[in-house]
Write a protein that holds these residues in place. Structure first.
Motif, short mmCIF file in Angstrom:
data_model
loop_
_atom_site.label_atom_id
_atom_site.label_comp_id
_atom_site.label_asym_id
_atom_site.label_seq_id
_atom_site.Cartn_x
_atom_site.Cartn_y
_atom_site.Cartn_z
N ALA A 173 0.86 -1.19 0.00
CA ALA A 173 0.00 0.00 0.00
C ALA A 173 0.89 1.23 0.00
O ALA A 173 1.89 1.28 0.73
N SER A 174 0.54 2.22 -0.82
CA SER A 174 1.40 3.40 -0.99
C SER A 174 0.59 4.68 -0.98
O SER A 174 -0.61 4.68 -1.29
N PHE A 175 1.25 5.78 -0.65
CA PHE A 175 0.69 7.11 -0.88
C PHE A 175 1.84 8.08 -1.12
O PHE A 175 2.98 7.84 -0.70
N SER A 176 1.55 9.18 -1.81
CA SER A 176 2.55 10.21 -2.08
C SER A 176 2.23 11.45 -1.27
O SER A 176 1.06 11.73 -0.97
N PHE A 177 3.27 12.21 -0.91
CA PHE A 177 3.08 13.36 -0.05
C PHE A 177 4.26 14.33 -0.18
O PHE A 177 5.33 13.97 -0.67
N SER A 178 4.04 15.55 0.28
CA SER A 178 5.10 16.54 0.43
C SER A 178 5.16 16.92 1.90
O SER A 178 4.13 17.19 2.52
N GLY A 179 6.34 16.96 2.46
CA GLY A 179 6.50 17.29 3.87
C GLY A 179 7.90 16.98 4.33
O GLY A 179 8.73 16.48 3.56
N GLN A 180 8.16 17.25 5.59
CA GLN A 180 9.49 17.03 6.15
C GLN A 180 9.58 15.83 7.07
O GLN A 180 10.67 15.38 7.42
N ALA A 181 8.41 15.30 7.47
CA ALA A 181 8.42 14.10 8.32
C ALA A 181 7.12 13.35 8.10
O ALA A 181 6.10 13.92 7.71
N VAL A 182 7.17 12.03 8.35
CA VAL A 182 5.99 11.19 8.18
C VAL A 182 5.94 10.14 9.29
O VAL A 182 6.97 9.55 9.63
N TYR A 183 4.76 9.97 9.87
CA TYR A 183 4.48 8.92 10.85
C TYR A 183 3.50 7.95 10.22
O TYR A 183 2.59 8.35 9.48
N LEU A 184 3.62 6.65 10.57
CA LEU A 184 2.65 5.65 10.14
C LEU A 184 2.27 4.80 11.35
O LEU A 184 3.14 4.28 12.05
#
Length: 274
Positions: free
Chosen positions: A184-195
Motif C-alpha cells: 500500500a502506498s501514498f505520495s506526499f510533500s512534507g518534512q516528516a511522516v508517521y505511520l
C-alpha cells in the motif's frame, strides 16, 4: 531551525528488541493493567503506561531516528548497561531520576542507537524522546486507512475492517493484509511522516520504503497494541514529492490505521517569497 519533539514508546514497532520480545528469555511487556482483546484467543490489551523489562544479560534494543538530540528513559534497577550511537563505542551510563542516557548537539541527520544490558536485574525501558529539528510553525495532515490517497499493488488482498478498543470501546478503521507482497502506498510533500497501526500475536514482518530507501520491522507482539508507531522518518526535502510504501513481507497479518505528514509553515512561506 525549530523543534519537533518525537517520542518512541517502548511499545512502538519502530524499536527492535533482542532476544525475542515478550518472553522470559528476552524482553517482557509490563502494563498497569491487561484486559481481554481482539486477535487470537487469549489476546490481551495493555492499558495505561507500559515498559519493556528484561533480566537477561546482553539483551538489547535498537532503533533509528532523525534528530539533533536524544534522551532515553527507564529504570536500571541495579542493572548495568551501555549505549552506542551510530555504531560508535559502547559507553556505560548510570540512570539518574529515570533518565538512562542523554545526547545533545548531535549533527542533524539520521542516527542509530543501541542499548545493551550487560548485567541485568529487572532493567526497564520506557521511551525515547528526540528533537527532529523542523522549523516552526508546523502543520500536520492525516491520511487515514481507506482514504483515496492510498493505492494498492496489483492483485493485493487488502480489506477494510473496524477494530474496537475493549478498554474504552473506541472504534478504529484499519486496512488489513495477510498475504505476502501486498503493498500500500501514498505520495506526499512534507518534512516528516508517521505511520500507525496495530501489533498483535498473529502479525508478522513488514517493510516501509520512502523514496526507494527501505526499512524492515516486525508487527508481532504477545499483547495487543493499538496505534503502535509502525514507522517514522524526518529530514525529508519539503520541496520534493515523496512516496511511502508499506509491504507485507511475511504473509502474516499486517494492518495500518493512518499516516501523519508534518510540514513547516516557515518553509512553505519561503516558497511563496521565491
Amino acid at each position: 531551525m525549530g523543534s519537533h519533539i518525537v517520542t518512541f514508546e517502548d511499545s512502538d514497532a519502530v524499536i527492535q528488541y533482542d532476544p525475542a520480545l515478550d518472553t522470559t528469555a528476552g524482553w517482557l511487556t509490563r502494563y498497569q493493567q491487561l484486559v481481554p482483546s481482539i486477535g487470537p484467543t487469549g489476546s490481551l490489551e495493555g492499558v495505561g503506561n507500559s515498559v519493556r523489562e528484561t533480566s537477561v544479560a546482553n539483551a538489547a534494543l535498537s532503533f533509528q531516528f532523525y534528530g539533533t538530540s536524544l534522551t532515553l528513559f527507564g529504570k536500571a534497577n541495579a542493572s548495568k548497561y551501555t549505549v552506542s550511537i551510530d555504531g560508535g563505542g559502547e559507553n556505560e551510563f548510570t540512570e539518574a531520576n529515570g533518565v538512562l542516557a542523554a545526547f545533545t548537539s548531535l549533527q542533524a541527520g539520521a542516527h542509530s542507537v543501541k542499548l545493551t544490558v550487560t548485567s541485568a536485574s529487572a532493567f526497564q525501558f520506557d521511551r525515547a524522546v528526540f528533537d527532529s529539528n523542523i522549523a516552526a510553525p508546523q502543520s500536520n495532515s492525516t491520511i487515514r486507512a481507506g482514504d483515496a490517497a492510498w493505492t494498492y499493488s496489483t492483485g493485493s488482498k487488502w480489506y477494510g475492517q473496524t477494530n474496537t478498543f475493549p478498554s474504552d470501546n473506541r472504534k478504529q478503521p484499519v486496512q488489513v493484509s495477510h498475504t505476502a507482497s501486498d503493498a500500500a502506498s501514498f505520495s506526499f510533500s512534507g518534512q516528516a511522516v508517521y505511520l500507525y497501526g496495530d501489533t498483535l500475536a498473529d502479525h508478522g514482518r513488514y517493510s516501509v520504503a520512502v523514496d526507494n530507501q527501505e526499512w524492515s520491522y516486525t508487527g508481532r507482539s504477545n499483547n495487543t497494541i493499538f496505534r503502535s508507531l509502525l514507522f517514522f522518518r524526518a529530514g525529508l526535502d519539503p520541496k520534493t514529492q515523496h512516496t511511502l510504501t508499506l509491504t507485507n513481507t511475511e504473509g502474516s497479518f499486517l494492518d495500518f490505521e493512518y499516516a501523519v505528514i508534518v510540514s513547516s509553515n516557515a518553509v512553505q512561506s519561503e516558497w511563496v517569497l521565491l
